[in-house]
Scaffold this motif. Structure first.
Motif, PDB file in Angstrom:
ATOM      1  N   HIS A  19      38.301  40.971  42.492  1.00 28.24           N
ATOM      2  CA  HIS A  19      37.808  39.635  42.182  1.00 28.24           C
ATOM      3  C   HIS A  19      38.861  38.619  42.617  1.00 28.24           C
ATOM      4  O   HIS A  19      40.042  38.958  42.751  1.00 28.24           O
ATOM      5  CB  HIS A  19      37.494  39.470  40.686  1.00 28.24           C
ATOM      6  N   SER A  20      38.414  37.413  42.874  1.00 30.58           N
ATOM      7  CA  SER A  20      39.330  36.324  43.215  1.00 30.58           C
ATOM      8  C   SER A  20      39.104  35.177  42.245  1.00 30.58           C
ATOM      9  O   SER A  20      37.984  34.945  41.779  1.00 30.58           O
ATOM     10  CB  SER A  20      39.120  35.861  44.661  1.00 30.58           C
ATOM     11  N   LEU A  21      40.191  34.467  41.939  1.00 34.70           N
ATOM     12  CA  LEU A  21      40.155  33.361  41.000  1.00 34.70           C
ATOM     13  C   LEU A  21      40.511  32.066  41.710  1.00 34.70           C
ATOM     14  O   LEU A  21      41.285  32.069  42.673  1.00 34.70           O
ATOM     15  CB  LEU A  21      41.148  33.591  39.854  1.00 34.70           C
ATOM     16  N   ASP A  22      39.953  30.952  41.226  1.00 37.50           N
ATOM     17  CA  ASP A  22      40.331  29.663  41.780  1.00 37.50           C
ATOM     18  C   ASP A  22      41.602  29.171  41.091  1.00 37.50           C
ATOM     19  O   ASP A  22      42.235  29.900  40.315  1.00 37.50           O
ATOM     20  CB  ASP A  22      39.182  28.657  41.638  1.00 37.50           C
ATOM     21  N   LEU A  71      45.617  45.509  36.067  1.00 35.27           N
ATOM     22  CA  LEU A  71      45.328  44.440  37.015  1.00 35.27           C
ATOM     23  C   LEU A  71      46.578  44.103  37.819  1.00 35.27           C
ATOM     24  O   LEU A  71      47.667  43.950  37.253  1.00 35.27           O
ATOM     25  CB  LEU A  71      44.825  43.197  36.282  1.00 35.27           C
ATOM     26  N   SER A  72      46.403  43.990  39.147  1.00 34.03           N
ATOM     27  CA  SER A  72      47.450  43.491  40.037  1.00 34.03           C
ATOM     28  C   SER A  72      46.889  42.291  40.780  1.00 34.03           C
ATOM     29  O   SER A  72      45.704  42.262  41.132  1.00 34.03           O
ATOM     30  CB  SER A  72      47.896  44.578  41.022  1.00 34.03           C
ATOM     31  N   ALA A  73      47.738  41.280  41.004  1.00 36.42           N
ATOM     32  CA  ALA A  73      47.264  40.038  41.599  1.00 36.42           C
ATOM     33  C   ALA A  73      48.324  39.453  42.520  1.00 36.42           C
ATOM     34  O   ALA A  73      49.526  39.653  42.321  1.00 36.42           O
ATOM     35  CB  ALA A  73      46.900  39.019  40.506  1.00 36.42           C
ATOM     36  N   VAL A  74      47.838  38.728  43.547  1.00 38.25           N
ATOM     37  CA  VAL A  74      48.696  37.989  44.475  1.00 38.25           C
ATOM     38  C   VAL A  74      48.170  36.569  44.548  1.00 38.25           C
ATOM     39  O   VAL A  74      46.965  36.354  44.737  1.00 38.25           O
ATOM     40  CB  VAL A  74      48.714  38.630  45.878  1.00 38.25           C
ATOM     41  N   THR A  85      43.746  33.158  43.766  1.00 36.01           N
ATOM     42  CA  THR A  85      44.409  34.377  43.324  1.00 36.01           C
ATOM     43  C   THR A  85      43.523  35.573  43.671  1.00 36.01           C
ATOM     44  O   THR A  85      42.354  35.604  43.288  1.00 36.01           O
ATOM     45  CB  THR A  85      44.672  34.359  41.807  1.00 36.01           C
ATOM     46  N   LEU A  86      44.072  36.523  44.411  1.00 36.48           N
ATOM     47  CA  LEU A  86      43.355  37.747  44.784  1.00 36.48           C
ATOM     48  C   LEU A  86      43.780  38.855  43.837  1.00 36.48           C
ATOM     49  O   LEU A  86      44.984  39.128  43.691  1.00 36.48           O
ATOM     50  CB  LEU A  86      43.663  38.129  46.229  1.00 36.48           C
TER      51      LEU A  86
END
Length: 772
Positions: A272-275, A348-351, A363-364
Motif C-alpha cells: 500500500h502507499s500513503l499520501d 510493516l516496512s516503509a520508504v 510513502t511506499l
C-alpha cells in the motif's frame, strides 16, 4: 457634391481576402487561449488581438486604396498609425474580457460576449473613421447617418460573432466557414460605411498633398499583413504540433501509469502507499484479500483506522516520527483488524518519498502477515516453558522425595515406638497423611514431567472404576450423581493402575468443582481405532492403532476457548486460592502421554466438559509366574539368612536420607553399614566386608547408583543391588532387570524390597505403596 467614385476590383478582392485570412488566423489563435494559463494565455490573446485588429485595419486601408475618386489622395501617418492602434487595442480588450468570464469548460457568458462585441464593434468603427480622417484630398467629405448607423450595426454584429467563435471548439472546415462569414461581415461593414460618403471637390488647380503614397501604402500594408498572418499561422501550427506531442506524451504517461497501477494492484505482495497525511492512496489486491476490505472502503482513510489502539499509539508516537526523520521504517510490528474482526500480527516496512524541499509526498509500504509464525513461536515458547517446568520438576523430585523418605520413615518409626497415647498417635497419623499427600503431589509433578516410575500392566478398567466407587462417592459428595456406561466385551488397557486411579480421581474432582449446584458425572469407555494423524503434534507420540478410551463428562459450566487452551498447563487453575494446585490435568496429560496415549478435552460454556484418556490396548501376554511366598513367620521384619541377620550396605549422599533408611532397616532386623558415596561403598567392599544386599541412591555426585551397580556386578556378581529412585527412566547403561525401589518408600515397601533382593527376585520393580 458627388458620391464616392468607383473601386478597383482587384484591391476589393484583396481587402476581402485579408479580412477572411485575418478572421481564420485569429480564430485559430484564440483557440489556444482556453487551455493555456498565465503568460502563455496572455501571449495567445495578444497574438489573436494583433492579427484580428491588424487584419481589420489592413482590410480598411486596402479597401480605401481600391476607391477611385478622380483626384490625388494621401494619408496622414499619425492618424493612420492611430487607427491601427485603436483596432488592435479594442480587439485585445474585448477578447481579454470575454476570455476571463468562462462559466464552464470553453463556455463564455452570453452577456459578456455581447458587451465585448459592442466594445469591439465601436472600436472597429472608431478605427474606420480615424482612417477616414487620415485621408488627405482636395475635397470635402460628408457622411450619410443612415449608412453610418448601418456600418455600426454591422461592426458590432461582426465583432460579437468573432468573439463568440473565438472560444468555441471547431474543426478546420468549421473554422474556414466561420472565417469566410466573419471576413465578409467585416469587409461589408467598410463598404456599407463608404456608400454613405459624399465628396465635394475644392475649386482651383490640383495641388500635390503631403502624406503616404498610395502605391507604397498598398505594398507595405499587404506585405506586413500577410507576414503577420503567416507568422501567426506558423506559431499556431508549431503550438498544435507541440500540443499533439504533449497529448501523445500524456497518453503514454497515462498508459504507463495505468500499467504501473495494474502491476501494483495485482502484485502477489500486500502493498500500500500513503499520501503526505498518512492516508491510503493505493493498495494491492493481495492487501485487500488479506484484510477482507473492498478498495473503496480503504482508499483515502488513515492506515491507523485498521489498527488496534496499542498499534495506533506506537504508530503515531514512535514510528511515524522515525519515518519522517530517517526516511524509512524497517519491520515495525503492528496488529491489524480485518473486516470480519480478526486480528492479524503484521510486520510493516516503509520508504518515504520527499520533494526537493524535503517535504513528504508519498510513502511506499509493504506488509507481511506473521500471524501463523507468531502462533508457532508462541507454541514453541509454551513447549519450551513446559519442557523447562518438566526438567525443573524432575530435578527437584530427587531432593523432595529424599525429604519425604526421611519424614515418612521417621514418622513410621516414631509411631511404632510411641507410647499408647491416643492423642500422640493421632498427631503422628496426621503427619504421615500430610507426608503421603506431599508424595502424591510429587507423583503428579513427575507425571506431568513424564518422569514418574510407571508400572504399566493390563488393567480391566471397568473393574477398576467399580472398585473406586466408594472412594469417588466420598470425594465428590452427595450433590453429584455418578453414572457409568461400559459396554460388554471391552479389552484391557495397558496402564499403571495406581496412576490411572489417581488420574480418574482428579478428573472426577474437577468435574465436581465445575458443578457447584450439583449435577451428573458420566464415566464411559469405548474401543477406538486411530489412523494416521495429520496433526504434527500427535504424529510423534500418538501412533495409529487400537486404543481404550475412558471419558469423564460433567454437566457443569464448561470452559471458554482461552481456558480450554491452557487447561493442561502446569499450575494453571481457575479455582480460588488454596483450592487447587493446577497440576491435576497436567498429571493426567503426562500419564496419558507417557503411557503411549493422549488426553483430549472437549468443552463449551454452559454445556459441560468431557475429558477423554486414550490408552493403548494390552496385547495378550503369558500368565504371570507366581512370586515366592513371603516368610509367614516374620511379617514384621526381614527374615534372617543362613548366617544370621541380613547385612545391608546403604549408600546415599544425603545424610538425612542415609540415617533414616538405616534406621528403618535396623528396625526391620537388618545389620546396616552406611556409605555416603559410591567410592566409599566400593572401598568397604574391597576391604572384605560381606553384605547380603546393597541399597543405593541413583542421583549421587561422582558416581551414580547405576554406575555403582555396574562396578559391583563386575567384581561381585552375586551381590544384589537395590536402586532407590523416583525417576521412571534410567540411563542406557542400567542393567536390565535391576531391582528398583520407588521413592519415597514406606517401611513395608522397604521390607519387601530387601526380601526380594535377598531371595533372588531381581526382575521386579517395587513400587511406592498406594497412597490414599
Amino acid at each position: 457634391m458627388n458620391p464616392v467614385g468607383s473601386h478597383d476590383p482587384a484591391l476589393v478582392a484583396l481587402s476581402i481576402l485579408i479580412a477572411v485570412a485575418a478572421s481564420y488566423t485569429a480564430l485559430d489563435l484564440a483557440g489556444r487561449v482556453p487551455p493555456a494559463r498565465g503568460t502563455v494565455r496572455n501571449g495567445w490573446l495578444a497574438a489573436a488581438a494583433l492579427v484580428l485588429g491588424g487584419g481589420i485595419w489592413a482590410m480598411h486601408f486596402i479597401a480605401m486604396l481600391a476607391m477611385h475618386v478622380g483626384m490625388p489622395i494621401s494619408y496622414d501617418p499619425g492618424l493612420t498609425i492611430l487607427s491601427f492602434v485603436v483596432a488592435v487595442v479594442a480587439t485585445g480588450i474585448a477578447l481579454y474580457a470575454a476570455s476571463h468570464v468562462a462559466v464552464g469548460p470553453r463556455v463564455v457568458s452570453n452577456g459578456r460576449i455581447l458587451l465585448s462585441g459592442i466594445f469591439m464593434g465601436l472600436g472597429v468603427v472608431g478605427m474606420h473613421y480615424t482612417g477616414i480622417a487620415a485621408l488627405r484630398m482636395p475635397a470635402v467629405m460628408t457622411h450619410d447617418l443612415v449608412y453610418v448607423g448601418a456600418s455600426v450595426v454591422l461592426a458590432i454584429t461582426a465583432s460579437t460573432v468573432a468573439i463568440w467563435l473565438a472560444f468555441r471548439r471547431h474543426s478546420i472546415t468549421q473554422r474556414a466557414i466561420a472565417a469566410l462569414a466573419l471576413g465578409f461581415g467585416i469587409a461589408g461593414m467598410h463598404y456599407v460605411a463608404m456608400m454613405g460618403v459624399t465628396l465635394a471637390p475644392h475649386e482651383g488647380a490640383h495641388v500635390p498633398l503631403d502624406g503616404l503614397d498610395t502605391v507604397d501604402l498598398v505594398i507595405v500594408v499587404t506585405a506586413a499583413t500577410f507576414t503577420i498572418f503567416i507568422a501567426a499561422l506558423l506559431a499556431a501550427m508549431y503550438d498544435r504540433r507541440f500540443a499533439v506531442l504533449a497529448e501523445r506524451e500524456a497518453a503514454m504517461w497515462r498508459e504507463s501509469e495505468e500499467r504501473y497501477r495494474m502491476l501494483y494492484r495485482r502484485t502477489p505482495l500486500p502493498l500500500h502507499s500513503l499520501d503526505a497525511d498518512g492516508c491510503i492512496a493505493q493498495v494491492s489486491d493481495r492487501w485487500l484479500d488479506m484484510l477482507g476490505y473492498r478498495r473503496e472502503e480503504v482508499v483515502g482513510r488513515p492506515l491507523t483506522d485498521f489498527m488496534t489502539p496499542d498499534s495506533t499509539r506506537r504508530r503515531l508516537e514512535e514510528h511515524w516520527p522515525r519515518l519522517l526523520g530517517t526516511g524509512e521504517l524497517r519491520e515495525a510490528e503492528y496488529r491489524l483488524i480485518t473486516r470480519d474482526g480478526r486480528v492479524l500480527d503484521c510486520v510493516l516496512s516503509a520508504v518515504a518519498e520527499k520533494d526537493a524541499e524535503g517535504r513528504l509526498t508519498k510513502t511506499l509500504c509493504g506488509l507481511i502477515d506473521v500471524t501463523e509464525r507468531r502462533a508457532a513461536e508462541e507454541a514453541l515458547r509454551q513447549a519450551q516453558k513446559l519442557e523447562a517446568v518438566g526438567q525443573l520438576t524432575g530435578g527437584i523430585a530427587h531432593d523432595f522425595n529424599n525429604l519425604l523418605a526421611v519424614v515418612l520413615g521417621n514418622l513410621e518409626l516414631a509411631t511404632k515406638r510411641a507410647p499408647d497415647d491416643a492423642r500422640l498417635l493421632a498427631l503422628l497419623d496426621n503427619a504421615i497423611q500430610a507426608a503421603q499427600r506431599g508424595a502424591a503431589l510429587t507423583q503428579r509433578m513427575l507425571a506431568f514431567a513424564r518422569r514418574q516410575d510407571l508400572q504399566p500392566e493390563p488393567v480391566d478398567v471397568p473393574d477398576l472404576v467399580l472398585g473406586m466407587a466408594e472412594l469417588l462417592r466420598r470425594s465428590i459428595g452427595p450433590s453429584v450423581r455418578i453414572e457409568t456406561r461400559f459396554p460388554l466385551g471391552l479389552p484391557r488397557a495397558r496402564v499403571d493402575a495406581n496412576q490411572l486411579e489417581l488420574a480418574l480421581l482428579n478428573l472426577a474432582v474437577n468435574a465436581r468443582d465445575a458443578m457447584p449446584d450439583g449435577g451428573t458425572i458420566t464415566i464411559a469407555a469405548r474401543e477406538e481405532t486411530v489412523g494416521p494423524s495429520d496433526d504434527e503434534a500427535d504424529a510423534g507420540s500418538f501412533r495409529p492403532g487400537r486404543y481404550f478410551c475412558l471419558s469423564v463428562s460433567d454437566s457443569g459450566t464448561g470452559m471458554d476457548e482461552e481456558t480450554l487452551a491452557r487447561a493442561t498447563e502446569p499450575f494453571f487453575t481457575t479455582k480460588g486460592v488454596g483450592k487447587g494446585t493446577g497440576l491435576g490435568l497436567a498429571m493426567v496429560h503426562g500419564l496419558a502421554a507417557q503411557s503411549g496415549g493422549k488426553l483430549s478435552l472437549d468443552s463449551r460454556l454452559g454445556q459441560g466438559t468431557t475429558a477423554t484418556i486414550c490408552l493403548p490396548i494390552a496385547e495378550a501376554i503369558a500368565a504371570p509366574v507366581a512370586e515366592p511366598a513371603m516368610a509367614a513367620e516374620d511379617d514384621d521384619g526381614v527374615p534372617a539368612g543362613e548366617t544370621g541377620k541380613q547385612r545391608v550396605l546403604v549408600v546415599d549422599d544425603d545424610p538425612l536420607v542415609l540415617s533414616a533408611t538405616a534406621a528403618m532397616l535396623e528396625d526391620l532386623g537388618c545389620m546396616v553399614r552406611e556409605a555416603s558415596s559410591g567410592s566409599e561403598a566400593l572401598a568397604l567392599l574391597e576391604a572384605g566386608e560381606g553384605f547380603d544386599a546393597v541399597l543405593t541412591d541413583q542421583a549421587m555426585p561422582g558416581m551414580t547408583g547405576v554406575q555403582l551397580a555396574s562396578a559391583i556386578a563386575a567384581r561381585w556378581p552375586a551381590l544384589p543391588v537395590i536402586l532407590g529412585t523416583g525417576y521412571a527412566e534410567l540411563p542406557p547403561d542400567a542393567k536390565a532387570g535391576m531391582l528398583r525401589l520407588g521413592k519415597p518408600f514406606s517401611r513395608e515397601t522397604l521390607r519387601r524390597a530387601v526380601i526380594a533382593a535377598t531371595r533372588g527376585q531381581t526382575d521386579n520393580v517395587v513400587p511406592l505403596t498406594r497412597l490414599g
